[in-house]
Write a protein that holds these residues in place. Structure first.
Motif, PDB file in Angstrom:
ATOM      1  N   SER A  47       4.720   8.923 -32.565  1.00 56.96           N
ATOM      2  CA  SER A  47       5.197   8.857 -33.955  1.00 56.96           C
ATOM      3  C   SER A  47       6.191   9.971 -34.252  1.00 56.96           C
ATOM      4  CB  SER A  47       4.021   8.941 -34.919  1.00 56.96           C
ATOM      5  OG  SER A  47       3.190   7.826 -34.770  1.00 56.96           O
ATOM      6  N   PHE A  48       5.885  11.187 -33.790  1.00 59.09           N
ATOM      7  CA  PHE A  48       6.811  12.293 -34.011  1.00 59.09           C
ATOM      8  C   PHE A  48       8.111  12.070 -33.248  1.00 59.09           C
ATOM      9  CE2 PHE A  48       3.943  16.072 -35.412  1.00 59.09           C
ATOM     10  CZ  PHE A  48       3.486  15.326 -36.476  1.00 59.09           C
ATOM     11  N   LYS A  49       8.015  11.505 -32.064  1.00 59.28           N
ATOM     12  CA  LYS A  49       9.231  11.231 -31.282  1.00 59.28           C
ATOM     13  C   LYS A  49      10.128  10.238 -31.997  1.00 59.28           C
ATOM     14  CE  LYS A  49      11.080   9.864 -26.830  1.00 59.28           C
ATOM     15  NZ  LYS A  49      12.289  10.609 -27.153  1.00 59.28           N
ATOM     16  N   LEU A  50       9.544   9.189 -32.543  1.00 59.41           N
ATOM     17  CA  LEU A  50      10.332   8.192 -33.261  1.00 59.41           C
ATOM     18  C   LEU A  50      11.040   8.812 -34.462  1.00 59.41           C
ATOM     19  CD1 LEU A  50       7.910   5.139 -33.138  1.00 59.41           C
ATOM     20  CD2 LEU A  50      10.066   5.415 -31.885  1.00 59.41           C
ATOM     21  N   ILE A  51      10.371   9.715 -35.138  1.00 59.52           N
ATOM     22  CA  ILE A  51      10.984  10.377 -36.293  1.00 59.52           C
ATOM     23  C   ILE A  51      12.030  11.391 -35.833  1.00 59.52           C
ATOM     24  CG2 ILE A  51      10.551  11.894 -38.261  1.00 59.52           C
ATOM     25  CD1 ILE A  51       7.726  10.563 -38.389  1.00 59.52           C
ATOM     26  N   ALA A  52      11.681  12.199 -34.852  1.00 54.35           N
ATOM     27  CA  ALA A  52      12.598  13.241 -34.370  1.00 54.35           C
ATOM     28  C   ALA A  52      13.851  12.658 -33.729  1.00 54.35           C
ATOM     29  CB  ALA A  52      11.883  14.145 -33.374  1.00 54.35           C
ATOM     30  N   ASP A  53      13.761  11.463 -33.203  1.00 54.97           N
ATOM     31  CA  ASP A  53      14.916  10.841 -32.539  1.00 54.97           C
ATOM     32  C   ASP A  53      15.878  10.144 -33.495  1.00 54.97           C
ATOM     33  OD1 ASP A  53      14.078  11.730 -30.099  1.00 54.97           O
ATOM     34  OD2 ASP A  53      13.402   9.785 -29.361  1.00 54.97           O
ATOM     35  N   GLN A  54      15.583  10.165 -34.773  1.00 56.29           N
ATOM     36  CA  GLN A  54      16.480   9.513 -35.723  1.00 56.29           C
ATOM     37  C   GLN A  54      17.818  10.250 -35.769  1.00 56.29           C
ATOM     38  OE1 GLN A  54      14.967   8.407 -39.527  1.00 56.29           O
ATOM     39  NE2 GLN A  54      12.989   7.814 -38.699  1.00 56.29           N
ATOM     40  N   ASP A  55      18.890   9.468 -35.789  1.00 56.59           N
ATOM     41  CA  ASP A  55      20.235  10.046 -35.789  1.00 56.59           C
ATOM     42  C   ASP A  55      20.449  11.017 -36.941  1.00 56.59           C
ATOM     43  OD1 ASP A  55      20.917   8.624 -33.529  1.00 56.59           O
ATOM     44  OD2 ASP A  55      21.985   7.053 -34.620  1.00 56.59           O
ATOM     45  N   ASP A  56      19.925  10.701 -38.101  1.00 55.60           N
ATOM     46  CA  ASP A  56      20.127  11.545 -39.270  1.00 55.60           C
ATOM     47  C   ASP A  56      19.571  12.949 -39.057  1.00 55.60           C
ATOM     48  OD1 ASP A  56      20.948  11.996 -41.994  1.00 55.60           O
ATOM     49  OD2 ASP A  56      18.808  11.955 -42.498  1.00 55.60           O
ATOM     50  N   VAL A  57      18.454  13.061 -38.372  1.00 53.42           N
ATOM     51  CA  VAL A  57      17.846  14.368 -38.116  1.00 53.42           C
ATOM     52  C   VAL A  57      18.740  15.177 -37.174  1.00 53.42           C
ATOM     53  CG1 VAL A  57      15.853  15.554 -37.119  1.00 53.42           C
ATOM     54  CG2 VAL A  57      15.510  13.529 -38.550  1.00 53.42           C
ATOM     55  N   TRP A  58      19.203  14.573 -36.100  1.00 54.23           N
ATOM     56  CA  TRP A  58      20.038  15.287 -35.131  1.00 54.23           C
ATOM     57  C   TRP A  58      21.443  15.529 -35.641  1.00 54.23           C
ATOM     58  CZ3 TRP A  58      18.598  18.117 -31.202  1.00 54.23           C
ATOM     59  CH2 TRP A  58      17.313  17.926 -30.693  1.00 54.23           C
ATOM     60  N   ARG A  59      21.953  14.611 -36.456  1.00 57.21           N
ATOM     61  CA  ARG A  59      23.298  14.776 -36.999  1.00 57.21           C
ATOM     62  C   ARG A  59      23.377  16.079 -37.783  1.00 57.21           C
ATOM     63  NH1 ARG A  59      23.590  10.308 -39.749  1.00 57.21           N
ATOM     64  NH2 ARG A  59      24.210   9.106 -37.938  1.00 57.21           N
ATOM     65  N   SER A  60      22.349  16.388 -38.521  1.00 58.83           N
ATOM     66  CA  SER A  60      22.348  17.634 -39.292  1.00 58.83           C
ATOM     67  C   SER A  60      22.405  18.856 -38.374  1.00 58.83           C
ATOM     68  CB  SER A  60      21.125  17.708 -40.200  1.00 58.83           C
ATOM     69  OG  SER A  60      19.935  17.864 -39.456  1.00 58.83           O
ATOM     70  N   LYS A  61      21.874  18.736 -37.171  1.00 60.57           N
ATOM     71  CA  LYS A  61      21.907  19.846 -36.208  1.00 60.57           C
ATOM     72  C   LYS A  61      23.266  19.946 -35.522  1.00 60.57           C
ATOM     73  CE  LYS A  61      17.546  20.411 -36.905  1.00 60.57           C
ATOM     74  NZ  LYS A  61      17.276  21.199 -38.076  1.00 60.57           N
ATOM     75  N   CYS A  62      23.824  18.805 -35.178  1.00 57.21           N
ATOM     76  CA  CYS A  62      25.059  18.777 -34.385  1.00 57.21           C
ATOM     77  C   CYS A  62      26.315  18.996 -35.217  1.00 57.21           C
ATOM     78  CB  CYS A  62      25.159  17.451 -33.642  1.00 57.21           C
ATOM     79  SG  CYS A  62      23.842  17.231 -32.438  1.00 57.21           S
ATOM     80  N   ASN A  63      26.234  18.890 -36.518  1.00 58.78           N
ATOM     81  CA  ASN A  63      27.400  19.086 -37.369  1.00 58.78           C
ATOM     82  C   ASN A  63      27.567  20.528 -37.829  1.00 58.78           C
ATOM     83  OD1 ASN A  63      28.300  16.475 -37.240  1.00 58.78           O
ATOM     84  ND2 ASN A  63      27.234  15.821 -39.077  1.00 58.78           N
ATOM     85  N   ARG A  64      26.714  21.404 -37.391  1.00 56.22           N
ATOM     86  CA  ARG A  64      26.831  22.808 -37.770  1.00 56.22           C
ATOM     87  C   ARG A  64      27.999  23.448 -37.036  1.00 56.22           C
ATOM     88  NH1 ARG A  64      20.524  24.645 -37.660  1.00 56.22           N
ATOM     89  NH2 ARG A  64      19.898  23.358 -39.419  1.00 56.22           N
ATOM     90  N   LYS A  65      28.641  24.419 -37.668  1.00 61.63           N
ATOM     91  CA  LYS A  65      29.794  25.097 -37.082  1.00 61.63           C
ATOM     92  C   LYS A  65      29.439  25.801 -35.778  1.00 61.63           C
ATOM     93  CE  LYS A  65      31.583  26.423 -41.452  1.00 61.63           C
ATOM     94  NZ  LYS A  65      32.125  27.498 -42.259  1.00 61.63           N
ATOM     95  N   GLU A  66      28.246  26.388 -35.724  1.00 56.17           N
ATOM     96  CA  GLU A  66      27.893  27.178 -34.531  1.00 56.17           C
ATOM     97  C   GLU A  66      27.545  26.313 -33.326  1.00 56.17           C
ATOM     98  OE1 GLU A  66      24.024  26.826 -36.903  1.00 56.17           O
ATOM     99  OE2 GLU A  66      26.090  27.276 -37.389  1.00 56.17           O
ATOM    100  N   PHE A  67      27.412  25.011 -33.534  1.00 53.95           N
ATOM    101  CA  PHE A  67      27.106  24.120 -32.416  1.00 53.95           C
ATOM    102  C   PHE A  67      28.341  23.305 -32.092  1.00 53.95           C
ATOM    103  CE2 PHE A  67      25.528  20.123 -30.592  1.00 53.95           C
ATOM    104  CZ  PHE A  67      24.843  20.639 -29.510  1.00 53.95           C
ATOM    105  N   PHE A  68      29.085  23.766 -31.114  1.00 55.94           N
ATOM    106  CA  PHE A  68      30.318  23.080 -30.741  1.00 55.94           C
ATOM    107  C   PHE A  68      30.419  23.093 -29.223  1.00 55.94           C
ATOM    108  CE2 PHE A  68      34.366  21.343 -31.641  1.00 55.94           C
ATOM    109  CZ  PHE A  68      35.217  21.791 -30.648  1.00 55.94           C
ATOM    110  N   ILE A  69      30.575  21.961 -28.641  1.00 53.05           N
ATOM    111  CA  ILE A  69      30.728  21.866 -27.187  1.00 53.05           C
ATOM    112  C   ILE A  69      32.163  21.484 -26.881  1.00 53.05           C
ATOM    113  CG2 ILE A  69      30.003  20.653 -25.100  1.00 53.05           C
ATOM    114  CD1 ILE A  69      27.277  20.266 -26.368  1.00 53.05           C
TER     115      ILE A  69
END
Length: 75
Positions: A47-69
């Motif tokens: 259940s936690f995996k299904l929630i944690a894998d949602q794009d909206d949750v990760w999008r908030s992490k990947c759109n931060r300025k300090e996270f740039f590849i």
């Protein structure tokens, strides 16, 4: 190696206080986690995996300025 029977695993989730929380609340909580913590919480249960894998949750992490590849793979 120990494998939990499916019915025992499901019962543990049903008895958990987390099962009483609406998914929307868990999503908001997961938004507050660091990337490492989010990856770890996704290992707790299906259940936690299904929630944690949602794009909206990760999008908030990947759109931060300090996270740039960079395209060359460097950070």
């Amino acid at each position: 190696k120990h494998a939990w029977p499916v019915n025992e695993t499901w019962q543990a989730w049903v008895d958990s206080p987390f099962a009483q929380l609406p998914t929307e609340i868990l999503i908001q909580i997961f938004h507050l986690l660091s990337m490492d913590d989010l990856a770890n919480v996704s290992l707790v249960c299906r259940s936690f995996k299904l929630i944690a894998d949602q794009d909206d949750v990760w999008r908030s992490k990947c759109n931060r300025k300090e996270f740039f590849i960079h395209l060359d793979g460097s950070v």
